[in-house]
Design a protein around this motif. Structure first.
Motif, short mmCIF file in Angstrom:
data_model
loop_
_atom_site.label_atom_id
_atom_site.label_comp_id
_atom_site.label_asym_id
_atom_site.label_seq_id
_atom_site.Cartn_x
_atom_site.Cartn_y
_atom_site.Cartn_z
N HIS A 180 -1.12 -6.63 -2.58
CA HIS A 180 -1.71 -5.83 -0.97
C HIS A 180 -2.91 -6.76 -0.25
O HIS A 180 -3.28 -7.30 -1.41
CB HIS A 180 -1.79 -4.45 -1.70
CG HIS A 180 -3.67 -4.32 -2.34
ND1 HIS A 180 -3.29 -5.18 -3.45
CD2 HIS A 180 -4.08 -4.25 -2.18
CE1 HIS A 180 -4.23 -5.05 -4.52
NE2 HIS A 180 -5.52 -4.66 -2.94
N GLN A 181 -2.69 -5.93 0.63
CA GLN A 181 -4.18 -7.08 1.19
C GLN A 181 -4.79 -5.71 0.95
O GLN A 181 -5.03 -4.71 0.79
CB GLN A 181 -3.23 -6.71 3.00
CG GLN A 181 -2.58 -7.68 3.98
CD GLN A 181 -2.17 -9.15 3.34
OE1 GLN A 181 -3.53 -9.26 2.86
NE2 GLN A 181 -1.54 -9.52 3.25
N CYS A 193 0.88 -1.46 0.13
CA CYS A 193 0.00 0.35 0.33
C CYS A 193 0.69 1.17 -0.13
O CYS A 193 2.24 1.20 0.12
CB CYS A 193 -1.16 -0.17 1.40
SG CYS A 193 -1.77 -1.23 1.08
N TRP A 214 -6.87 -2.79 7.31
CA TRP A 214 -5.98 -1.91 6.82
C TRP A 214 -6.26 -1.08 9.29
O TRP A 214 -7.43 -0.69 8.48
CB TRP A 214 -5.05 -0.88 6.07
CG TRP A 214 -3.99 -2.22 5.76
CD1 TRP A 214 -5.17 -2.02 3.98
CD2 TRP A 214 -2.71 -2.37 5.85
NE1 TRP A 214 -2.93 -2.77 3.10
CE2 TRP A 214 -2.34 -3.10 4.40
CE3 TRP A 214 -2.08 -1.83 6.79
CZ2 TRP A 214 -1.27 -3.69 3.98
CZ3 TRP A 214 -0.89 -2.42 6.64
CH2 TRP A 214 0.07 -3.10 5.26
N GLN A 215 -5.61 -1.33 9.97
CA GLN A 215 -6.16 -0.09 10.99
C GLN A 215 -4.66 0.88 11.11
O GLN A 215 -3.56 0.60 10.97
CB GLN A 215 -5.50 -0.71 12.09
CG GLN A 215 -6.42 -0.24 13.56
CD GLN A 215 -5.89 -1.36 14.54
OE1 GLN A 215 -7.22 -1.20 15.05
NE2 GLN A 215 -4.82 -1.29 15.51
N LEU A 275 0.78 2.37 11.31
CA LEU A 275 -0.35 1.80 10.31
C LEU A 275 0.36 0.41 10.30
O LEU A 275 1.41 -0.82 10.40
CB LEU A 275 0.29 1.96 8.60
CG LEU A 275 -0.24 1.16 7.42
CD1 LEU A 275 -1.93 1.74 8.13
CD2 LEU A 275 0.61 1.84 6.04
N SER A 276 -1.03 -0.65 10.54
CA SER A 276 -0.70 -1.89 10.91
C SER A 276 -2.08 -2.90 9.85
O SER A 276 -3.04 -2.87 9.63
CB SER A 276 -0.83 -1.93 12.23
OG SER A 276 -2.00 -1.68 12.73
N HIS A 277 -1.38 -4.34 10.10
CA HIS A 277 -2.62 -5.34 9.06
C HIS A 277 -2.57 -5.90 9.88
O HIS A 277 -1.43 -6.50 10.70
CB HIS A 277 -2.22 -5.44 7.87
CG HIS A 277 -3.77 -6.03 7.11
ND1 HIS A 277 -3.40 -7.42 7.18
CD2 HIS A 277 -4.72 -5.52 6.67
CE1 HIS A 277 -4.24 -7.36 6.75
NE2 HIS A 277 -5.44 -6.71 5.67
#
Length: 715
Positions: free
Chosen positions: A586-587, A537, A592-593, A643-645
């Motif tokens: 990409h997720q 991302c 995404w958080q 930013l994390s997933h």
């Protein structure tokens, strides 16, 4: 924005042709402003006048004059604002549009500060020579001397009525120089000229006469009723000065008459800047050529269209970059020949906030220099909507009706008609003597562009919109945006989407701007701050708009200088998109958080043709001002984004600093754009964390959220 010049120029020529084929004459003018970005003197930060500003303007004029032989330099009366005791200076270039010379006399010593030496009696010889040459035109002239500057005077008439040149019988013949006197409320007035007697003055002024120290004698010009007489007068003065052997001469006095045959450009002082009041051009090709010349002149004088701040932030010059549309003369103004154009234009700008905000400077909103009508009260908006509806019922509204119907809504909240996004005080205003009925409409919601090409692109955009709307007698009802105006349209993402709608409508109307101009309009350099790739991302930070409030009593600040605002709040646009070039799968963006100082940022989903975007605004106080709103609220930086997933072990931390992260001061202002970019970049610190946080983020209180923005000040 690096645009290939030949392609850009071709796009401008092509668009001019599109408008020409529609048999529309839409002239364009501008007021580019330039500042000394290396100076922190008051005249280059907030004052209109100062010790070096006129000298810089003279340098600009000297540079431009080299490309315009036969042009007359005129140092005439400038504007005067409340709380000022005399007019500001005004330096101008007066030339014929057909290229014929209007001045062949001695030069104005623009760059010389040392007074020239004149032999005894040379100035008196010039005085006598000029009196004789006026007689050649059949203008009876008498010379006489007075004790006030300018001491040597000539009175003449163009008719055969008796000429009186006795100051004792008519004290007006001994009047002081208008440069050292306050301008009457009704505007500059030459009472003698109005009655057919024209008064010339010759002398060497001191600074007390309203002119800076000059290096040559001056001729003070009367107000002339038409361009033909004025040019004949210039020819007589030039010939007499040459015959007398004067090495230099300065022309001062009343401003010249201007018609379709001449171009009159002036340089004047404004808060923090030198303002270039460009002569209107018939098309954007001509406009671009002249704009490039004035940008080059400003560069040669050490002035720039932008400022660089200590932390690398770039802003415009501080004076804006207003544009004006009109005709070659008032009768041929498109706003008068197509009387539904102006109402349609107001409705169109209302429905497309990008035209108000995307190209604006840092100071926008109801307290700014260019507020929208719907940024005033709801009552004002509703009355404006009714005025537009009533005008639509008129088959052919007169200029008087247009001005009377719309002028009450085109003003700032204090009622100042000059401060309006769309300014019509020179359209058909009976209360502005001499310049109120010119058929002109000024567009003020533009920051000063950094290049002449960008200014020309904005000119092409306005001409295209005017040409499109001139072809229709219908227009939609205005929209009452409410809070959405300062929430949704404070973010560049939504402004760009709205601007695309405008560009698509122009293309559908056969007035598309072409790829080179569209690329220039959509250039994101002013708003873009930083971008980081992570996990397939891209996280992008852009500058949003902030609507700073005016502090104190608005009316007490109406004096032509800068006004006091609370500029401590700022707004960022934070967006997340998939990065197809990352080489990483990409997720799903929904998983995404993103947190801000530990609080979850509720990103909005927006779908486009090229994919999904998650976007939201962030508002916070970046510094605590010495005076301003909310005295108990401290500065809220630095700002930490995380930013994390859930299916990715690591995380990205981006810390935004308002100043250098390591603390301490800067060694002066940035030297150039490259150093400014480096200082901006170092304020954004990126770290990759091996382990993503496991604790759930804090939920922002509902009072801190709007549909488009998280306001940290409310935590």
């Amino acid at each position: 924005m690096k645009t290939t010049v030949p392609a850009f120029d071709q796009a401008i020529r092509s668009h001019d042709e599109l408008i020409k084929r529609r048999d529309l004459a839409i002239w364009i003018g501008a007021e580019p402003t330039f500042t000394d970005r290396a100076s922190e003197a008051p005249e280059w930060l907030h004052n209109a006048l100062g010790p070096t500003k006129e000298a810089r303007a003279r340098q600009m004029l000297a540079q431009a004059l080299g490309q315009m032989p036969g042009t007359a330099i005129l140092r005439t009366l400038g504007r005067q604002y409340s709380k000022e005791d005399r007019p500001r200076w005004s330096l101008g270039l007066y030339r014929r549009r057909d290229g014929q010379a209007v001045w062949s006399g001695p030069p104005d010593p623009l760059l010389d500060s040392t007074p020239i030496a004149l032999p005894a009696g040379q100035l008196e010889d010039f005085w006598e020579q000029l009196t004789q040459r006026l007689g050649v035109y059949g203008w009876p002239a008498l010379l006489f001397a007075v004790e006030t500057y300018p001491e040597l005077r000539i009175a003449f008439r163009r008719d055969r009525l008796p000429l009186l040149a006795n100051p004792e019988r008519d004290p007006r013949l001994a009047r002081p120089s208008p440069h050292g006197q306050a301008i009457p409320p009704q505007g500059p007035c030459d009472e003698l000229a109005e009655q057919g007697t024209f008064l010339l003055g010759i002398g060497w002024p001191s600074p007390e006469q309203g002119l800076d120290a000059v290096a040559a004698p001056c001729v003070e010009l009367p107000a002339c009723p038409d361009g033909e007489m004025f040019q004949q007068l210039l020819a007589a003065i030039g010939a007499a000065a040459n015959a007398a052997g004067l090495p230099a001469l300065i022309l001062t006095g009343f401003p010249p008459p201007v018609d379709a045959s001449v171009a009159w450009t002036t340089l004047t002082p404004d808060p923090a800047v030198v303002e270039t009041n460009m002569a209107p051009a018939p098309d954007v090709v001509t406009f671009l050529d002249e704009t490039r010349a004035w940008f080059a002149a400003a560069t040669a004088a050490g002035l720039a269209p932008y400022r660089l701040h200590y932390n690398g932030q770039i802003t415009d010059s501080g004076g804006g970059g207003q544009l004006t549309l009109g005709g070659i003369n008032p009768d041929r103004s498109p706003f008068l020949s197509h009387p539904q154009l102006l109402p349609a234009l107001l409705a169109y700008f209302n429905r497309h906030p990008a035209l108000s905000f995307y190209f604006a400077g840092d100071f926008v909103g109801s307290s700014s220099q260019a507020p929208r009508p719907d940024e005033r009260t709801t009552d004002i908006f509703e009355e404006m909507a009714l005025a537009l509806a009533l005008l639509k019922r008129q088959r052919n509204p007169t200029p008087e009706l247009l001005w009377q119907s719309l002028s009450p809504f085109l003003a700032d909240p204090a009622g100042n008609p000059h401060r309006a996004e769309i300014n019509i005080e020179k359209l058909w205003n009976p209360y502005l003597p001499g310049r109120g009925q010119l058929g002109l409409v000024e567009f003020r919601a533009f920051r000063m562009p950094s290049t002449p090409e960008r200014l020309a692109t904005l000119a092409a955009l306005l001409r295209a919109i005017a040409a499109m709307l001139a072809q229709t007698s219908d227009y939609p009802e205005p929209i009452h945006w409410g809070r959405e105006l300062h929430d949704r349209f404070a973010l560049p993402y939504y402004l760009r989407a709205d601007l695309w709608e405008v560009l698509d409508e122009l293309a559908s109307a056969g007035l598309g701007l072409g790829q080179a101009l569209i690329a220039e309009l959509l250039d994101d350099g002013y708003h873009w701050l930083t971008e980081v790739g992570f996990g397939g991302c891209r996280l992008t930070i852009r500058r949003g708009l902030e609507f700073w409030p005016l502090l104190g009593d608005a009316l007490t600040q109406e004096h032509g200088h800068s006004r006091l605002v609370d500029a401590s709040s700022t707004r960022l646009e934070i967006s997340l998109r998939a990065d197809p070039d990352s080489g990483t799968e990409h997720q799903d963006l929904a998983d995404w958080q993103l947190t801000v100082n530990g609080y979850r940022l509720p990103l909005r989903r927006e779908d486009e043709m090229d994919g999904e975007t998650r976007v939201y605004g962030l508002r916070y106080r970046r510094f605590k001002p010495w005076t301003g709103l909310h005295p108990t609220l401290e500065a809220q930086g630095p700002i930490e984004l995380l930013l994390s997933h859930p299916r990715q072990p690591d995380a990205l931390r981006l810390t935004l600093h308002e100043w250098r992260p390591q603390g301490g001061g800067y060694d002066g202002l940035p030297r150039d754009l490259a150093e400014a970019a480096f200082r901006r970049a170092e304020r954004f610190v990126t770290e990759r964390l091996e382990t993503a946080p496991t604790a759930p983020p804090l939920e922002p209180p509902s009072t801190a959220l709007t549909p488009y923005t998280f306001d940290l000040r409310r935590l």
